[in-house]
Every structure is written in C-alpha cells, then in structure tokens.
Design an enzyme around this catalytic site. Structure first.
Site, mmCIF file in Angstrom:
data_model
loop_
_atom_site.group_PDB
_atom_site.id
_atom_site.type_symbol
_atom_site.label_atom_id
_atom_site.label_comp_id
_atom_site.label_asym_id
_atom_site.label_seq_id
_atom_site.Cartn_x
_atom_site.Cartn_y
_atom_site.Cartn_z
ATOM 1 N N HIS A 1 -15.602 38.048 85.125
ATOM 2 C CA HIS A 1 -16.693 37.099 84.951
ATOM 3 C C HIS A 1 -16.693 35.871 85.859
ATOM 4 C CE1 HIS A 1 -19.996 35.367 82.948
ATOM 5 N NE2 HIS A 1 -19.876 36.094 81.864
ATOM 6 N N LYS B 1 -43.786 39.002 70.094
ATOM 7 C CA LYS B 1 -44.806 38.600 71.076
ATOM 8 C C LYS B 1 -46.208 38.634 70.470
ATOM 9 C CE LYS B 1 -42.846 39.540 75.619
ATOM 10 N NZ LYS B 1 -42.932 40.413 76.800
ATOM 11 N N SER C 1 -41.161 33.734 70.778
ATOM 12 C CA SER C 1 -40.234 34.210 71.802
ATOM 13 C C SER C 1 -39.303 35.263 71.203
ATOM 14 C CB SER C 1 -39.418 33.019 72.331
ATOM 15 O OG SER C 1 -38.108 33.432 72.633
ATOM 16 N N PRO C 2 -39.236 36.463 71.802
ATOM 17 C CA PRO C 2 -38.357 37.513 71.275
ATOM 18 C C PRO C 2 -36.908 37.047 71.197
ATOM 19 C CG PRO C 2 -39.824 38.412 72.941
ATOM 20 C CD PRO C 2 -40.021 36.930 72.960
ATOM 21 N N ASP C 3 -36.495 36.279 72.201
ATOM 22 C CA ASP C 3 -35.115 35.807 72.218
ATOM 23 C C ASP C 3 -34.833 34.895 71.029
ATOM 24 O OD1 ASP C 3 -32.496 35.233 73.405
ATOM 25 O OD2 ASP C 3 -33.335 33.231 73.563
ATOM 26 N N TYR D 1 -23.384 29.600 70.077
ATOM 27 C CA TYR D 1 -23.533 29.413 71.522
ATOM 28 C C TYR D 1 -24.457 30.501 72.041
ATOM 29 C CZ TYR D 1 -21.841 29.051 76.428
ATOM 30 O OH TYR D 1 -21.734 28.897 77.791
ATOM 31 N N SER E 1 -26.011 31.527 75.823
ATOM 32 C CA SER E 1 -25.998 31.088 77.211
ATOM 33 C C SER E 1 -27.407 31.080 77.786
ATOM 34 C CB SER E 1 -25.105 31.991 78.029
ATOM 35 O OG SER E 1 -25.496 33.316 77.833
ATOM 36 N N THR F 1 -24.467 28.216 84.140
ATOM 37 C CA THR F 1 -25.086 28.349 82.812
ATOM 38 C C THR F 1 -24.999 27.059 82.016
ATOM 39 O OG1 THR F 1 -22.994 29.018 81.896
ATOM 40 C CG2 THR F 1 -24.497 30.766 82.558
ATOM 41 N N GLN G 1 -28.435 36.893 75.449
ATOM 42 C CA GLN G 1 -29.466 37.910 75.662
ATOM 43 C C GLN G 1 -29.329 38.428 77.083
ATOM 44 O OE1 GLN G 1 -33.891 37.711 74.841
ATOM 45 N NE2 GLN G 1 -33.937 37.310 77.007
#
Length: 616
Positions: A337, A417, A422-424, A446, A448, A459, A545
C-alpha cells in the site's frame, strides 16, 4: 493505515470521468493541499468526539483545546505547517507515507496490504492457467505502455482534474525493509528501466523477460510458451519458501533481510525480484469449498495465501503489485500500500480485464526464446531458522483472520440514486446501523476519501459517525411509526454531512500538527496525549468504497484488534462487501456483522419505500 479509495460527494459522479489527453497536462496547475484554519479544525474535532466519548471526557478535551488555542502552542505549530506548505508541493504526502506505512512495523500481509478477488475464471487446468496468465501479463504491459508514453487518460472528479502521479508509482516499485523504517524504491527511474516480471510457482522465483530484443512486448503465444517452461521446471515444491520471509513483522524481516543479502547470489536474486515490473504468482488450487464460501475464501487467499501448506510461500509481499492466478480458476491480486491508493489499482484492473476480453491478437512467428532464469538462493542454517519462524507466524495470522464476503443481491447503487441519495453515504449509514444494533453504541468510523484534486494528494479520513448518524440509528430502533419521517430526515441530514473533500477535514491536519511538534523537538501538546485522542483514533470500523466496473471485491484487515475492516463496491444492481475481523477478539464476528449489514440495508430500503408511498 490500510486501504484508501476514492469516494465522491456527488452520488452521480461515483466513477471519475475519463478524458483522453496527456496524463500530466494539468499536473503543474493542480492546487496545493491547503492547511485548514486551526480554530475550524478544533471545533470540528470536538463535534466528531461528541457521539463517541463520555460527557466528562469531552469536557476535559474542551479545556485542553482552549489551552491549545489560547496558549500559543497551537498557533506556533500552525505557522510551522503553513511555512512547510509554502516550501513543498504537498505538506502532507511525505509525512503521510512515512508515518502510516514506512514507519509501521506490523507485517504488510493482512495489516496494510490490500487484496482484490476477481470473479472465478473458467479454467480448470494448468493450460488454461498459463494462457490466462499470459493474457493478463500482456494486458498489464499494454497499460504500462500508456504510463511510459504519458497517454493515460486524465481522471476528473466533479469536473476537476485529479493528480495522476500515483499511476507512475505502481509498476517497477518495491518496498525494502529496514531495521527501523522501510523505504520504497522506484526502479523505472534509472537509465535501463526493468524489462522483466517475476514469476513464482511452487515457491520458486523466475525472471521472465517480457520484451523482445527490438523492444516489442512478447505476444500472448510467446508468454504462454515461457510460462509453460517455468511450470515444467518447477514441478516439485521448493522445501524452503524464501518469499514467506516478507510476511514477517518489519523489524524481524529487516534483520533477516540484511542477513539474507550478505550472500552475493541471494542479493542478486532479491534484486531481480525487487526490480521486476510486477510479480505473477501461479498458485496451487485452494482447498475446495462450497459456492457460498467461495468468495470469502478467495478474498482471504488474496490477503495472505491461505497459510504455508497452501500458497503463502508463493509471494513476495514487499512487491507493489502481485497478480495471483490459481490452477482452479481463482484469481486476483494483492498490492503493497505504501506507493498508492486503491483507485489506480482499480483502474488498472478494469483496463486489464477489458483488454483480456479482446479477440486473440495475430499469432506470432515462433522465434525460439531462451529459458527464463530461475533465481537461486543459498539457505544457511540461520536463514532456515528465519523461514521456520516466518512460517509459524504466518499460520497464526491466517488462523486469526476471519473473512466474510457478502454479495448483497437485493439492490445496488441504483436504489439510493432513485431517491437522490449518495450510494456511498447510504452504505455508510447501513454500517452505522448494523454496528449500533450489534453493540448498542456508536464507534469511531474511518472512511477514506481521495485528496487527488490536490498535487500529490493521497487521502483524508471521513468520520461517518456524527451526532446526526447517532440520532438516525437511535430513531431506527424505535418501533413506533410516527418517527419514520423523523428517521428519513436524519438519514438525509447525515448523508449530506459527508463533507471533507476540500482539504478541510480534521484528521490529516491534526496529524500534521502532531508531527510538526515532534520535528520542533518541543514537548508533545496535551491534546495528543488525551484519552479522547486515543479513542478517536481507535477505528472499530475501518471502511472504504472502491468503485470498480469489474465485479470484484477488495478487502483488507481490521485496523484495530477489536475492529472490522469493511470494503465495498456498489454495482448497479448489487453490492459486494468484504468484511474482516480477528478471531482472537471475542467481541467481533465477520459473519454476524455481515448479517447485520444485510438487515440494515433492507430496513433502510423499506424506510425509503414507505416514505415515498406516504408522500404520494
């Protein structure tokens, strides 16, 4: 410090738009990451603490914040940060990479690396496996061509160009262990950029040259032939899986590494792996499991290889990109990462998957190619002991990680939608509700968010637990119907609270102030020694996500011993959600949490349908 993925505030822009132009056309014009106002961050920090700490703790922190603001300490550190921001392209990115990744001494496998499980492929034998691997290599090389010629399409978010730098950090890079701090080395910057990939089969490493002498990439036919040669010359499993060393605690591996490379042959072999463009792991078949368990098992396989009896020795975990192709059709990748976040990796996956669906290219005249070089290692008794220790630790880690992939098939991002949500944020609220129902409290969460609209941006953290989200989950527990409208109101409030993306959130700013104080060699301000600060950074829900066009699922380990790692990919009509927890914690259970998330999503859909009907 695990996986970071892009998220957007505007639900209609869940996929960054692509526009064909030179990759770096906007790079110089990108804005610098701002340093938020000090008072604003302090106020937002207190607001973030409200749903997660007790009234006494909050009061105590209020006093400390007052001192920090009034006593001049905060002001001094803020000025230091502002000076740094003027002098550098990005005041945060180097500090972030060091503090979050390179200084972190936990193993990269499970703790910081991210796995991606792709849909099951329909080959059942090694010919199919070789052909598939060859096409995949060809696809990644085609992506590399765009990187090398700087013709990668620029990504946009809400009309703004994003920093493309991370795309240049994922190929030909490798993390190098150090006794106290690691480094990341980028090999394509040299005069002779690498022209080989590493292939590992039965724990043995090979150098596969992927370009002809005239600089053209090998064709799929040529690559298949070379992979066959590798396969045939490594039929027996290597007794000593040297790659397992890379899964150790970083200090332990740092010591073992220095010992390993004292020998010249070993050093040359290690360098060949580190310098390769990427690694391809040809895995043995997994233990057969039911269809229902299959994805969960593959996700675990991508994170750690399934243990030393299976494929954990078939890796070099320090390599930025490792593609994993099993004989039984399992496939995916694991990435280290430190150099980059999820979005460049997802873009690469989407690109390669699409490339592999093209009809076969022209068959090539078969010029005989030389045998790929097998990398040799001289194993001393000391190295053998290091390997045995690493095997034991890896098996403990594998036993401890609980992985559950939920393929939620009732609806996808199209549903929120339709209700202009917002789907997130919708999924985030479902996670809040599921957690509250299981534990009867809210926890630090958390999520990101990308900062790539700023030059060299990495991020930021979105804290999904807010006073509003707490009101929402409490209201959802109330059986009386009158609160339904109130619930929807709270739901929409909470969803709109997802700010953070203009470089004005609190987490990176607080980290910057803290590191600034360490750099100044002054005593650590009280607010960073406070219980509230520790609580706020103990993320029981560590989430991300990852929006991919490919029906894949990304996964990572929890951030804290008693937490969950949750990564989700909302497709149009379903949602892939990977949940991890540690078995050594009695309070967490990935399958139970997955069930709670499923019920929360269904209850939230019912809430939306009822209110819509009532409105009509």
């Amino acid at each position: 410090p695990i996986l970071e993925a892009s998220r957007t505030v505007d639900s209609s822009a869940d996929q960054p738009a692509l526009i064909s132009e030179r990759s770096f056309v906007h790079q110089e014009g990108l804005p610098k990451l701002p340093v938020p106002p000090l008072k604003q961050t302090c106020e937002r920090y207190l607001a973030a603490l409200e749903p997660i700490v007790s009234e006494e703790e909050l009061e105590h922190t209020r006093v400390l914040i007052q001192e920090f603001l009034k006593g001049g300490v905060g002001e001094r550190l803020q000025k230091g940060l502002e000076r740094r921001a003027r002098k550098t392209d990005n005041w945060l990115s180097e500090w972030w990479m060091q503090s979050t990744y390179l200084d972190c001494r936990m193993p990269v496998a499970v703790y910081t690396s991210t796995g991606v499980a792709l849909p099951r492929m329909h080959f059942e034998d090694r010919q199919g496996q070789m052909r598939f691997a060859a096409k995949l290599i060809a696809g990644v090389l085609d992506f590399k061509r765009m990187v090398d010629t700087e013709t990668l399409p620029v990504q946009y978010l809400n009309g703004k160009p994003l920093c493309m730098d991370q795309y240049y950090q994922i190929l030909s890079t490798c993390r190098i262990p150090g006794p106290k701090r690691d480094t990341v080395v980028h090999y394509s910057a040299g005069t002779t950029p690498p022209s080989h990939v590493t292939v590992v089969h039965n724990f043995q490493f090979f150098v596969l040259d992927v370009y002809n002498s005239d600089g053209t990439p090998l064709t799929v036919d040529q690559l298949t032939m070379q992979l066959e040669k590798i396969w045939n010359s490594s039929l027996q499993t290597n007794k000593e899986p040297i790659g397992i060393l890379t899964s150790q605690h970083r200090n332990t591996w740092g010591k073992a590494y220095n010992n390993l490379i004292k020998d010249r042959t070993n050093k040359e072999s290690v360098r060949a792996i580190q310098k390769s463009i990427f690694t391809v792991c040809l895995d043995a078949p997994m233990l057969r499991v039911s269809d229902e368990m299959y994805l969960s098992r593959v996700a675990a396989q991508m994170l750690h290889g399934g243990g030393t009896r299976w494929n954990s020795g078939n890796r070099w975990f320090d390599k930025t990109l490792q593609f994993i192709i099993g004989e039984d059709g399992t496939c995916g990748l694991v990435y280290e990462h430190a150099p980059a976040e999820g979005p460049p990796i997802v873009f690469l996956i989407d690109y390669v998957v699409k490339y592999m669906q093209r009809p076969e290219m022209v068959r090539s005249p078969m010029v005989p190619l030389s045998m790929p070089q097998k990398l040799r290692f001289n194993i001393t008794p000391e190295i053998k002991r290091d390997i045995e220790k690493a095997k034991q630790n890896m098996n403990i880690m594998v036993q401890d990680l609980d992985v559950k992939v939920l393929t939620f098939s009732h609806f996808g991002r199209n549903l929120p939608k339709q209700h202009e949500l917002s789907p997130d944020a919708f999924v985030q609220m479902a996670l809040q509700l599921a957690y509250f129902r299981m534990y009867d409290l809210c926890c630090p969460t958390y999520e990101s968010a990308t900062l790539r609209m700023f030059k060299y941006g990495r991020t930021e953290a979105i804290r999904s637990t807010t006073v509003d989200s707490l009101k929402f989950v409490q209201a959802m527990q109330d059986p009386s119907k009158q609160v339904r409208t109130e619930q929807v109101f709270f739901l929409s409030c909470t969803l709109q609270k997802h700010f953070a993306i203009h470089g004005q959130a609190i987490d990176r700013h607080l980290l910057g102030l803290k590191i600034q104080s360490i750099e100044d060699l002054t005593s650590m301000p009280e607010i960073f020694m406070d219980t509230s600060y520790a609580v706020a950074h103990h993320f029981n829900l560590y989430t991300s996500q990852v929006g991919s066009k490919t029906d894949c699922v990304m996964c990572f380990g929890p951030m804290v011993p008693d937490g969950y790692g949750v990564c989700y990919n909302p497709m149009d009509e379903h949602i892939n959600i990977a949940i991890t927890a540690f078995n050594s914690c009695e309070d967490t259970n990935a399958a139970n949490f997955a069930q709670a998330v499923k019920e929360a999503l269904l209850d939230m859909r019912a809430l939306l349908t009822e209110t819509a009907a009532a409105r009509q």
